[in-house]
Scaffold this active site. Structure first.
Site, mmCIF file in Angstrom:
data_model
loop_
_atom_site.group_PDB
_atom_site.id
_atom_site.type_symbol
_atom_site.label_atom_id
_atom_site.label_comp_id
_atom_site.label_asym_id
_atom_site.label_seq_id
_atom_site.Cartn_x
_atom_site.Cartn_y
_atom_site.Cartn_z
ATOM 1 N N HIS A 26 0.811 -1.215 0.000
ATOM 2 C CA HIS A 26 0.000 0.000 0.000
ATOM 3 C C HIS A 26 0.844 1.264 0.000
ATOM 4 O O HIS A 26 0.499 2.251 -0.627
ATOM 5 C CB HIS A 26 -0.836 0.046 1.287
ATOM 6 C CG HIS A 26 -2.091 -0.724 1.199
ATOM 7 N ND1 HIS A 26 -2.356 -1.828 1.964
ATOM 8 C CD2 HIS A 26 -3.163 -0.542 0.418
ATOM 9 C CE1 HIS A 26 -3.550 -2.286 1.661
ATOM 10 N NE2 HIS A 26 -4.065 -1.533 0.731
ATOM 11 N N ARG B 165 -7.250 -1.622 -11.651
ATOM 12 C CA ARG B 165 -7.147 -2.618 -10.570
ATOM 13 C C ARG B 165 -8.321 -2.428 -9.613
ATOM 14 O O ARG B 165 -8.206 -1.743 -8.598
ATOM 15 C CB ARG B 165 -5.831 -2.423 -9.812
ATOM 16 C CG ARG B 165 -4.587 -2.774 -10.603
ATOM 17 C CD ARG B 165 -3.358 -2.620 -9.709
ATOM 18 N NE ARG B 165 -2.210 -3.304 -10.225
ATOM 19 C CZ ARG B 165 -1.176 -2.715 -10.830
ATOM 20 N NH1 ARG B 165 -1.162 -1.413 -10.997
ATOM 21 N NH2 ARG B 165 -0.157 -3.433 -11.253
ATOM 22 N N ARG C 154 -10.260 -4.813 -14.904
ATOM 23 C CA ARG C 154 -9.860 -6.138 -14.434
ATOM 24 C C ARG C 154 -10.727 -6.502 -13.239
ATOM 25 O O ARG C 154 -10.872 -5.696 -12.310
ATOM 26 C CB ARG C 154 -8.391 -6.131 -14.013
ATOM 27 C CG ARG C 154 -7.972 -7.501 -13.504
ATOM 28 C CD ARG C 154 -6.517 -7.537 -13.191
ATOM 29 N NE ARG C 154 -6.214 -6.836 -11.939
ATOM 30 C CZ ARG C 154 -4.989 -6.711 -11.455
ATOM 31 N NH1 ARG C 154 -3.961 -7.227 -12.115
ATOM 32 N NH2 ARG C 154 -4.765 -6.085 -10.326
ATOM 33 N N GLU D 161 -0.347 -14.147 -16.658
ATOM 34 C CA GLU D 161 0.597 -13.812 -15.584
ATOM 35 C C GLU D 161 1.040 -15.040 -14.799
ATOM 36 O O GLU D 161 1.662 -14.927 -13.749
ATOM 37 C CB GLU D 161 0.015 -12.736 -14.659
ATOM 38 C CG GLU D 161 -1.373 -13.004 -14.148
ATOM 39 C CD GLU D 161 -1.945 -11.855 -13.319
ATOM 40 O OE1 GLU D 161 -1.230 -10.910 -12.978
ATOM 41 O OE2 GLU D 161 -3.141 -11.924 -13.001
ATOM 42 N N ASN E 154 4.429 -8.548 -13.596
ATOM 43 C CA ASN E 154 4.716 -8.550 -12.151
ATOM 44 C C ASN E 154 4.561 -9.959 -11.579
ATOM 45 O O ASN E 154 5.423 -10.466 -10.871
ATOM 46 C CB ASN E 154 3.773 -7.608 -11.398
ATOM 47 C CG ASN E 154 3.857 -6.192 -11.904
ATOM 48 O OD1 ASN E 154 4.808 -5.843 -12.589
ATOM 49 N ND2 ASN E 154 2.869 -5.383 -11.596
ATOM 50 N N ASP E 155 3.427 -10.566 -11.895
ATOM 51 C CA ASP E 155 3.206 -11.923 -11.399
ATOM 52 C C ASP E 155 3.921 -12.961 -12.246
ATOM 53 O O ASP E 155 4.387 -13.974 -11.735
ATOM 54 C CB ASP E 155 1.705 -12.232 -11.338
ATOM 55 C CG ASP E 155 1.086 -11.696 -10.061
ATOM 56 O OD1 ASP E 155 1.684 -11.893 -8.994
ATOM 57 O OD2 ASP E 155 0.018 -11.068 -10.137
ATOM 58 N N ARG F 241 7.287 -11.352 -5.042
ATOM 59 C CA ARG F 241 7.493 -9.974 -5.498
ATOM 60 C C ARG F 241 7.410 -8.959 -4.363
ATOM 61 O O ARG F 241 7.744 -7.793 -4.543
ATOM 62 C CB ARG F 241 6.482 -9.627 -6.593
ATOM 63 C CG ARG F 241 5.057 -9.709 -6.121
ATOM 64 C CD ARG F 241 4.063 -9.625 -7.262
ATOM 65 N NE ARG F 241 3.506 -8.301 -7.400
ATOM 66 C CZ ARG F 241 2.410 -8.021 -8.090
ATOM 67 N NH1 ARG F 241 1.784 -8.985 -8.755
ATOM 68 N NH2 ARG F 241 1.962 -6.797 -8.174
ATOM 69 N N CYS G 5 0.791 -5.050 -19.262
ATOM 70 C CA CYS G 5 0.414 -4.047 -18.254
ATOM 71 C C CYS G 5 1.177 -4.218 -16.946
ATOM 72 O O CYS G 5 0.845 -3.586 -15.948
ATOM 73 C CB CYS G 5 -1.085 -4.075 -18.000
ATOM 74 S SG CYS G 5 -1.649 -5.627 -17.297
HETATM 75 C C1 PEP Z 1 0.886 -8.037 -13.002
HETATM 76 O O1 PEP Z 1 0.879 -9.037 -12.279
HETATM 77 O O2 PEP Z 1 1.795 -7.777 -13.811
HETATM 78 C C2 PEP Z 1 -0.198 -7.049 -12.913
HETATM 79 C C3 PEP Z 1 -0.281 -6.043 -13.754
HETATM 80 O O3 PEP Z 1 -1.096 -7.183 -11.911
HETATM 81 P P1 PEP Z 1 -0.833 -6.786 -10.387
HETATM 82 O O4 PEP Z 1 0.439 -6.023 -10.318
HETATM 83 O O5 PEP Z 1 -2.018 -6.015 -9.959
HETATM 84 O O6 PEP Z 1 -0.753 -8.145 -9.757
HETATM 85 MG MG MG Z 2 -0.912 -9.648 -11.284
#
Ligand code: PEP
Ligand code: MG
Length: 589
Positions: free
Chosen positions: A192, A299, A335, A436, A459-460, A470, A507
């Site tokens: 956060h 998100r 999403r 992801e 990211n995931d 992460r 993204c």
């Molecule tokens: C990701 O996982 O790359 C993504 C965009 O979603 P979040 O960061 O919300 O998990």
């Molecule tokens: Mg994600």
């Protein structure tokens, strides 16, 4: 003596100021007894402190609402709700009666017991709740005994706040004209704190281990939110380098403003669609003025994270229709809730999982909590009808084809219900998925027959491909989107999308980081979605390269056998094209 501390850069920019250590709120309050005749006074003091805390929180809530939007402000409604809850405050009054203790001791023990109850459940999912309790405890104690917790009010200009951890309420309570940036000992990129920092556009570094302990109040400090460094007591020459870098950064961003109205195309004429990632609808004007042509990732789980009760269908509808209005015909990819893992609801917090990253999160959670999922889907379909053909639905963390089919069937049922009720919907709405999870990327060709579009969530994807949490500062050095394994999965997904003629975008955070742009374009991506702050520089880079150049870069990147080699190659080529974004940095990236 100059000391360089390393952390995780979560919000870009350079801040040069003075250390302001925000005390750990968990101080001890000694047990003091009062004569029986003073007990009514202690009750009155407790009630007054609770009431003062509530009105203070309401002011913060209003200010946050204005600055960051209603959703962000709801966290304070949650705090107000906790303090107004008699099941929390009644035992404090009882303790005063029973043990003849001071109001502050009753608050301290009541809040500590609650925090300990959360902690004893032993799951990371409770951490935020524990922080909320300490935050509230400190606020009430401030009204009872003043001093230390009023420290924030004693902030001087040019303060760089260092804390063990920061709660969202502390971060949002900062006066932006005084706080230049913040640093926390704990945390990862997606917490956060980082999200608030980015939304507030304040540089921040998290996961900086012992920063708040090592730093001495009032010491000069440089916060490098570009490279994730905190430099205590910098030498003259370091300061000079950073002042120069700050100035170059400023000139660079002024030069980017000139591009605002120019098209986002490569030098050889390939249009690239730049879109924005948002957590709150209020971020949309910033996305548009930064060169974004729509929202590629909304998100929506932030609707849950900033309140203590489930949003209703009307709450969802209000947020989505606000986005549709603000975007005025531009694309919006909503999403569905990506709850679980590090983003959890009250219900999830009460039933923590042992391994939440691999647990019942995202689409899995939605499929198991259908009434909640249904409310969201109904609201999306209704909002999409306000401007047909502009809104898309995207399911997160899809892992198996069966899962995607189930989500889609469920959506069809919801559509059918709405039709029967005579509610206007966008029947042709496009339904896609995040790619992801390695399983989804590897089977992208099969998914491409079911999904209307893909959006790659690096990211995931990085986390699950490399088995690196992460959000964990201890393994942050192993988290690398340029890893050959990740690159292959992206390439495979893009090819599968192209063969099936469905749009593919990216993204994840790497879509907004300059060093990955040529690689992503070279792998065939033509739509990138990133936070508002990264869009102007991305456009500049895109306008400076040809697709052929990018393809050469992607081919070459595929020949390396180490993550470090790919990363340094990508940085070097990008730097040659857009030196202003790298050269002159005080620290070589
Ligand atoms: C990701 O996982 O790359 C993504 C965009 O979603 P979040 O960061 O919300 O998990
Ligand atoms: Mg994600």
């Amino acid at each position: 003596m100059e000391t360089v501390l390393r952390g995780i850069a979560v919000s870009p920019g350079i801040a040069i100021g003075e250390v302001f250590v925000l005390d750990d709120q968990r101080r001890r309050i000694p047990r003091r007894l009062v004569p029986a005749s003073q007990v009514p006074d202690e009750h009155r003091r407790l009630d007054a402190a609770l009431a003062a805390s509530i009105s203070e929180l309401m002011v913060i809530r209003e200010r946050t609402g204005k600055e960051l939007g209603d959703e962000a402000a709801k966290i304070f409604a949650f705090h107000v709700g906790m303090l107004a809850d008699r099941t929390l405050t009644r035992p404090m009054h009882d303790q005063i009666d029973r043990e003849l203790v001071t109001a502050e001791y009753a608050v301290f023990t009541g809040m500590t017991a609650l925090a300990e109850r959360f902690t004893s459940l032993g799951d990371a999912a409770f951490k935020t709740k524990v922080d909320d309790v300490h935050d509230l405890s400190a606020r009430v104690l401030k009204h009872l005994i003043g001093e230390h917790t009023t420290k924030l009010a004693s902030l001087k200009h040019r303060a760089i706040v260092l804390a063990r951890d920061l709660t969202p309420s502390q971060a949002a309570a900062f006066n932006r004209s005084q706080v230049l940036g913040f640093v926390t000992d704990t945390g990862g990129r997606t917490g956060h704190t980082g999200i608030f920092a980015r939304a507030m556009q304040i540089p921040a570094v998290v996961g900086c281990l012992n920063a708040s302990v090592e730093a001495v109040e009032g010491t000069p400090v440089i916060l490098d939110g570009d490279s994730g460094l905190v430099i205590l007591d910098p030498e003259e020459k370091t300061l000079a380098k950073y002042h120069a870098w700050q100035e170059r950064r400023r000139l660079f961003s002024v030069s980017l403003k000139e591009l605002a109205d120019l098209p986002c195309v490569t030098r050889d004429g390939m249009p690239i669609d730049l879109q924005g990632n948002i957590e709150f609808p209020e971020e949309i004007p910033n996305i548009l003025s930064s060169g974004g042509h729509g929202v590629g990732l909304y998100r929506t789980e932030f609707l849950y994270l900033t309140r203590d009760s489930q949003p209703t269908e009307e709450d969802h509808f209000a947020a989505y229709s606000q986005c549709v209005k603000l975007l005025d015909g531009r694309p919006l990819t909503i999403r569905t809730m990506d709850l679980g893992a590090d983003k959890y609801t009250q219900d999830q917090a009460e039933n923590p999982e042992r391994n939440p990253m691999l647990g019942c999160r995202s689409i899995r959670y939605c499929l198991q909590n259908q009434p909640m999922f249904k409310a969201q889907l109904r609201a999306i379909l209704r909002a999409a009808a306000l401007r047909p053909d502009t809104v898309r639905i995207m399911f997160p963390l899809v892992t198996t084809q069966d899962e995607f089919r189930r989500a889609r069937f469920f959506l069809n049922d919801v559509m059918e219900d709405l039709r029967e009720e005579g509610v206007p919907i966008d029947s042709g709405i496009k339904v896609g998925m995040m790619v992801e999870v390695p399983a989804a990327a590897l089977c992208a060709d099969a998914f491409a027959h079911q999904a209307d579009f893909f959006s790659i969530g690096t990211n995931d994807l990085v986390q699950y491909t490399l088995a690196v949490d992460r959000t964990n500062e201890l393994v942050a050095g192993m988290y690398n989107p340029a890893s050959p394994a990740v690159v292959r999965l992206i390439a495979h997904t893009v090819r599968a999308g192209r063969d099936a003629r469905i749009p593919v975008s990216c993204c994840g955070e790497s879509a907004g980081e300059l060093e990955y742009t040529m690689l992503l374009l070279g792998l065939g991506l033509r739509t990138l979605s990133a936070s508002a702050a990264s869009l102007p520089a991305l456009k500049r880079l895109i306008r400076s390269v040809t697709i052929e150049q990018c393809e050469v870069v992607a081919e070459k990147a595929a020949t390396f056998d180490s993550d470090v080699a790919v990363s340094s190659y990508l940085r070097d080529v990008t730097r040659k094209i857009i030196p202003e974004a790298f050269d002159g940095r005080a620290v070589d990236v």
